[in-house]
Design a protein around this motif. Structure first.
Motif, short mmCIF file in Angstrom:
data_model
loop_
_atom_site.label_atom_id
_atom_site.label_comp_id
_atom_site.label_asym_id
_atom_site.label_seq_id
_atom_site.Cartn_x
_atom_site.Cartn_y
_atom_site.Cartn_z
N PRO A 95 38.51 33.47 38.94
CA PRO A 95 39.95 33.62 39.20
C PRO A 95 40.69 34.10 37.94
CG PRO A 95 39.12 31.52 40.02
CD PRO A 95 38.04 32.11 39.20
N TYR A 96 41.75 34.84 38.16
CA TYR A 96 42.45 35.45 37.04
C TYR A 96 42.96 34.41 36.04
CZ TYR A 96 45.73 38.47 34.55
OH TYR A 96 46.41 39.17 33.58
N GLU A 97 43.34 33.23 36.52
CA GLU A 97 43.88 32.20 35.63
C GLU A 97 42.80 31.22 35.14
OE1 GLU A 97 44.99 32.75 38.69
OE2 GLU A 97 46.92 33.77 38.37
N LYS A 114 44.69 41.73 37.33
CA LYS A 114 44.46 40.89 38.51
C LYS A 114 44.31 41.75 39.75
CE LYS A 114 46.36 36.76 40.78
NZ LYS A 114 47.48 35.79 40.76
N THR A 115 43.36 41.37 40.61
CA THR A 115 43.14 42.09 41.86
C THR A 115 43.88 41.39 43.00
OG1 THR A 115 41.16 40.82 42.48
CG2 THR A 115 40.85 42.73 41.04
N GLU A 116 43.90 42.04 44.17
CA GLU A 116 44.54 41.45 45.34
C GLU A 116 43.80 40.20 45.81
OE1 GLU A 116 44.77 44.42 48.31
OE2 GLU A 116 46.26 45.65 47.26
N ARG A 117 42.53 40.08 45.50
CA ARG A 117 41.74 38.91 45.90
C ARG A 117 41.90 37.75 44.93
NH1 ARG A 117 36.88 41.11 44.75
NH2 ARG A 117 35.81 39.23 45.41
N GLY A 118 42.66 37.95 43.85
CA GLY A 118 42.85 36.89 42.87
C GLY A 118 41.82 36.89 41.78
N THR A 119 40.86 37.82 41.84
CA THR A 119 39.86 37.93 40.78
C THR A 119 40.36 38.95 39.75
OG1 THR A 119 38.69 39.60 42.10
CG2 THR A 119 37.99 37.31 42.34
N THR A 595 40.33 30.80 49.84
CA THR A 595 40.72 30.89 48.42
C THR A 595 40.28 32.23 47.82
OG1 THR A 595 38.70 29.65 47.87
CG2 THR A 595 40.77 28.40 48.03
N ILE A 596 39.05 32.32 47.34
CA ILE A 596 38.54 33.57 46.75
C ILE A 596 37.60 34.21 47.76
CG2 ILE A 596 37.32 34.63 44.82
CD1 ILE A 596 38.00 32.23 43.15
#
Length: 861
Positions: A95-97, A114-119, A595-596
């Protein structure tokens, strides 16, 4: 039937070609990639890259518009820091964070978005963004190309090693990268388990043995407790008498205390030393930080074998050449807080396996960072020096073990029978909302632990729900598997419940329930598989009624809002009492990722198309460069031929002055064009320019090639003239004897006359044109071609061979017994003559042909 049989044969052959394919194994590390190819008839070893090295740096980068891999990509990091992407393993599904992304930004100069998927994705200097899965897919495709060049065929199936602590998110990311690269996932295997397979391949275990596989890699440190034991094999053959069972009993790990963290500490030492010495901050200088990172890896490798090392970086920043000496003691002091963490995974793995150090035969060291003295000292202090074993290849044991396991999954390879029982490291639970008993009641969430940490992979659990309406179940980790990672990873919406229950109830079922199968696959994926509605049907026979009367067949009552595991034994017992089995009704399952999520089919197809587009662009660029290099080399070759001092070369002897002038003018014209417009030309233009030059040189080349081939063609023609003449002489003598005795010979007069006619025509033609060729100069076109001479000689050869291979006629049958004596005598005489004729014909070329004559009238080149 014949057409059907041929169709089946064709289909089976095509099916066999797909089945008998190669298997690629990849050990994907944060620093290096190791690969191995399993192919029938191919030696089993590690795959070499294009530089003949046994491992490939896990880096992909761009030098302007040129994409590079491995050491070539790592070498340009100092010049193109924003276009070089190393250590992508840290970012798989992160995850980006998350803490993983924070760690990556501390070791890399790449821009993370950051991607749209949160990665995360990485952005090049030109603004192009690539997801981590796409970048890793590029590396997988690069390895696949290496494998296909060795295998000589397409490679599709791949088995990839992953750390045992990988979550469902990270395993999905690996599979997505595999699919984008154009490969198929045969299996994922934990790297410690792969090392165990490699260890067991050449060893036998009369008694069970427990070992710890201690894998100190670049990204992390892992410990896997493994038991090796011999079990009965399948079949009666001696080869299958015993098999080896590998049972993983426990794992321990530290996600970020690996070799990369040591590099970071050493880089920070250099950074601090530079800033202290020159009073300048370069921590935001991407090029300088990339140069420091590269040098830190080199110095760390030196300090693993020496007590001190010199760091040297030319023009690190501000045109300053940096040079400094670092000692091992200084380096270890900067990492002293890590030393206590190196052996912790071993102790955790033993605790989870329920074993102590006394139960362990050895601790097998593997992984590139296991060579670091600091790590070795920490492990020795924790387990004792006598437990340490270094009897596997630290770099290659995992990939070789993965390849052997992949071969064991296929029927086309015969390998040692090794069976694996692996485990999942995390507690996995099923969550769902209880069905409200009263309208407006507050929903209640029920959590059921289905796969506790340490559960065996490849197992299934059946959950029973007493539900009347559609509902959802979620699969989640009981606790966060890593800092910043979510717990929920899968949600299954189950629909069609009420309709299925109504159908079963109308059919006479009592207490229908929903049964869902949850599986933990061999590759570590948890999923909701089959969901059905089933019920019990009363047995109306006398025996069934008696059993029902005594209460043996009554189903156990369950609360409506609970789930329970149902074993196969209880189901069998129920069917043996008062219920009659009926076909269950399958329900629809709609899987979501709360979530991811893994990449969707559309996203993977888009990524695949992007890779294919860049591959096509690179192939076109490669062909263009090849065409330009070929043209340039051809120009300089012609210049050497045109302006060489000697006049004795074949080119000078076979060319005329006007031809050389025309060719020289064309060469100068093409060279000027290449210098002025070569950078902007396309592949077709390069090919056209070379074709124009070849058209002028071709007549000259044709002449001296004909001069080389003429003696060979002439000797061939003369040899067949001589062989035919010899054959005719002997065949005519035999024919005369046959006419005198009245016997039937092998050849007729007409056949021999026809052959003699062909021979004379060939001799006349050959003599005529050889005389004409003698008058031709070397720089003039030949009047007779060697190919025509061989074709005419072939006509004579075929006619001669047809007679030589002709079968002799059968002797006439006897007509009466009264003339048996005279007939026998005549038959013996005829048979003798026939045998003589046949022997003569078969031994035609017994004598050596006449010596070859060089009659073309030219000097040899």
């Amino acid at each position: 039937m014949t057409r059907l049989f041929l169709f089946l044969c064709l289909w089976l052959s095509l099916w066999a070609q797909n089945v008998l394919g190669s298997i690629l194994a990849i050990d994907y590390g944060a620093d290096f990639i190791k690969a191995s190819l399993m192919k029938p008839g191919q030696p089993f070893d590690v795959l070499l890259n294009r530089d003949s090295k046994r491992k490939i740096q896990s880096t992909v980068g761009w030098k302007k518009n040129d994409r590079l891999f491995g050491s070539d990509a790592a070498a340009i990091a100092g010049r193109f820091p924003q276009d070089t992407f190393p250590s992508l393993k840290f970012l798989q599904a992160a995850p980006y964070e998350s803490e993983a992304v924070s760690f990556y930004t501390s070791i890399s100069t790449a821009d993370v978005v950051k991607t749209e998927r949160g990665t995360v994705a990485l952005r090049r200097s030109d603004g192009t963004e690539w997801s981590v899965e796409e970048l890793i897919a590029m590396q997988f495709a690069y390895v696949r190309d290496l494998a296909e060049s060795v295998a000589g065929e397409k490679v599709y199936d791949v088995i990839v090693t992953v750390p045992p602590y990988y979550t469902q998110f990270e395993r999905d990311a690996v599979v997505d990268a595999i699919e984008i690269s154009g490969l198929r996932t045969l299996a994922l295997i934990n790297d410690g388990t792969a090392v165990a397979v490699n260890y067991a391949m050449t060893r036998n275990f009369p008694e069970p043995e427990n070992h710890v596989i201690f894998d100190a890699g670049a990204s992390s440190i892992r410990a896997t407790v493994v038991q090796f034991a011999s079990v009965p094999g399948e079949g009666k053959s001696k080869a299958n008498k015993d098999a080896t069972q590998i049972t993983v009993q426990g794992v321990g790990y530290d996600r970020y205390t690996g070799g990369t963290e040591l590099d970071r500490r050493l880089r920070d030492l250099m950074l601090s030393d530079f800033q202290k010495r020159y009073k300048r901050d370069i921590s935001t200088d991407k090029r300088a930080m990339a140069k420091l990172w590269k040098e830190a890896g080199r110095v760390k490798a030196i300090l693993s074998a020496n007590t001190e090392a010199i760091a040297t970086i030319e023009s690190l920043a501000f045109d300053i050449d940096y040079k400094a000496k670092f000692t091992r003691a200084e380096f270890e002091a900067a990492c002293k807080d890590l030393k206590s963490r190196y052996a912790v995974p071993i102790l955790e793995a033993l605790a989870r396996a329920g074993l102590k150090l006394d139960n362990i035969t050895s601790v097998i060291l593997t992984g590139g960072s296991s060579r670091t003295p600091m790590i070795q000292d920490a492990v020795k202090a924790a387990v004792g020096a006598n437990k340490i074993a270094q009897n596997v290849n630290a770099d290659e044991a995992a990939v070789l073990g993965a390849a052997l396991h992949g071969a064991g999954l296929s029927r086309q390879f015969k390998t040692k029978d090794i069976r694996i029982s692996d485990i999942g490291p995390y507690d996995i639970q099923v969550s769902y909302q209880a069905e409200a008993k009263n309208p407006g009641a507050r929903p209640r969430t029920i959590n059921t632990l289905v796969f506790p940490g340490g559960s065996k992979t490849g197992t299934k659990k059946t959950l029973t729900f007493k539900r009347q309406n559609d509902f959802s179940v979620k699969l989640a980790y009981k606790a966060s598997p890593a800092p910043g990672f979510p717990t929920e990873f899968l949600e299954a919406d189950i629909s069609g419940v009420s309709e299925a229950i109504q159908n079963l109830t109308e059919a006479g079922a009592t207490d229908p329930v929903v049964k869902a199968t949850v599986m933990l696959s061999e590759s570590g994926f948890a999923s909701v598989r089959d969901v059905v509605v089933t019920g019990e049907f009363k047995d109306e026979s006398i025996t069934g009624k008696l059993k029902d009367f005594f209460g043996k067949g009554s189903p156990s009552s369950q609360p409506e809002d609970t789930a329970s595991e149902t074993s196969s034994s209880s189901a069998a017992e129920a069917s043996a009492t008062t219920v009659k089995p009926r076909e269950p009704i399958s329900l629809e399952i709609d899987v979501k990722f709360p979530t991811i999520p893994p990449m969707s089919v559309k996203e993977k197809r888009t990524g695949r198309d992007r890779l294919l587009a860049i591959d096509a662009e690179e192939n076109a660029k490669r062909k263009r460069e090849e065409a330009r290099n070929t043209l340039e080399a051809y120009i300089y070759k012609l210049r050497d031929l045109l302006y060489e001092e000697s006049n004795d070369s074949p080119f000078m002897k076979c060319s005329q002055e006007p031809e050389r002038k025309a060719l020289a003018a064309k060469v100068d014209e093409t060279l000027a064009w290449l210098q002025d417009h070569g950078d902007d030309a396309d592949t077709i233009q390069y090919i056209d320019k070379r074709t124009a030059l070849e058209s002028l040189e071709r007549p000259i080349v044709h002449r001296y090639k004909e001069i080389e081939e003429f003696p060979k063609a002439l000797n061939n023609s003369q040899m067949w003239n001589w062989s035919t003449r010899l054959f005719l002489t002997e065949a005519k003598q035999n024919l005369t004897k046959e006419l005198e005795t009245g016997t039937v010979g092998k050849y007729t007069k007409e056949e021999l006359d026809e052959l003699e006619k062909t021979l004379k025509e060939h001799e006349m033609w050959l003599n005529e044109w050889v005389e004409k060729q003698k008058k031709v100069k070397m720089n003039e076109d030949p009047v007779i071609l060697s190919s025509e001479m061989r074709a005419r000689a072939k006509v004579l050869e075929n006619q001669l061979q047809k007679l030589v291979k002709k079968r002799p006629p059968k002797a006439p049958k006897k007509t009466s017994s009264s003339s048996s004596t005279s007939s026998t005598a005549a038959s013996e005489e005829t048979g003798s003559d026939s045998a003589t004729t046949s022997s003569t014909a078969q031994s035609t070329p017994a004598a050596s042909p006449p010596p070859a004559h060089d009659e073309h009238g030219h000097d040899e080149l």
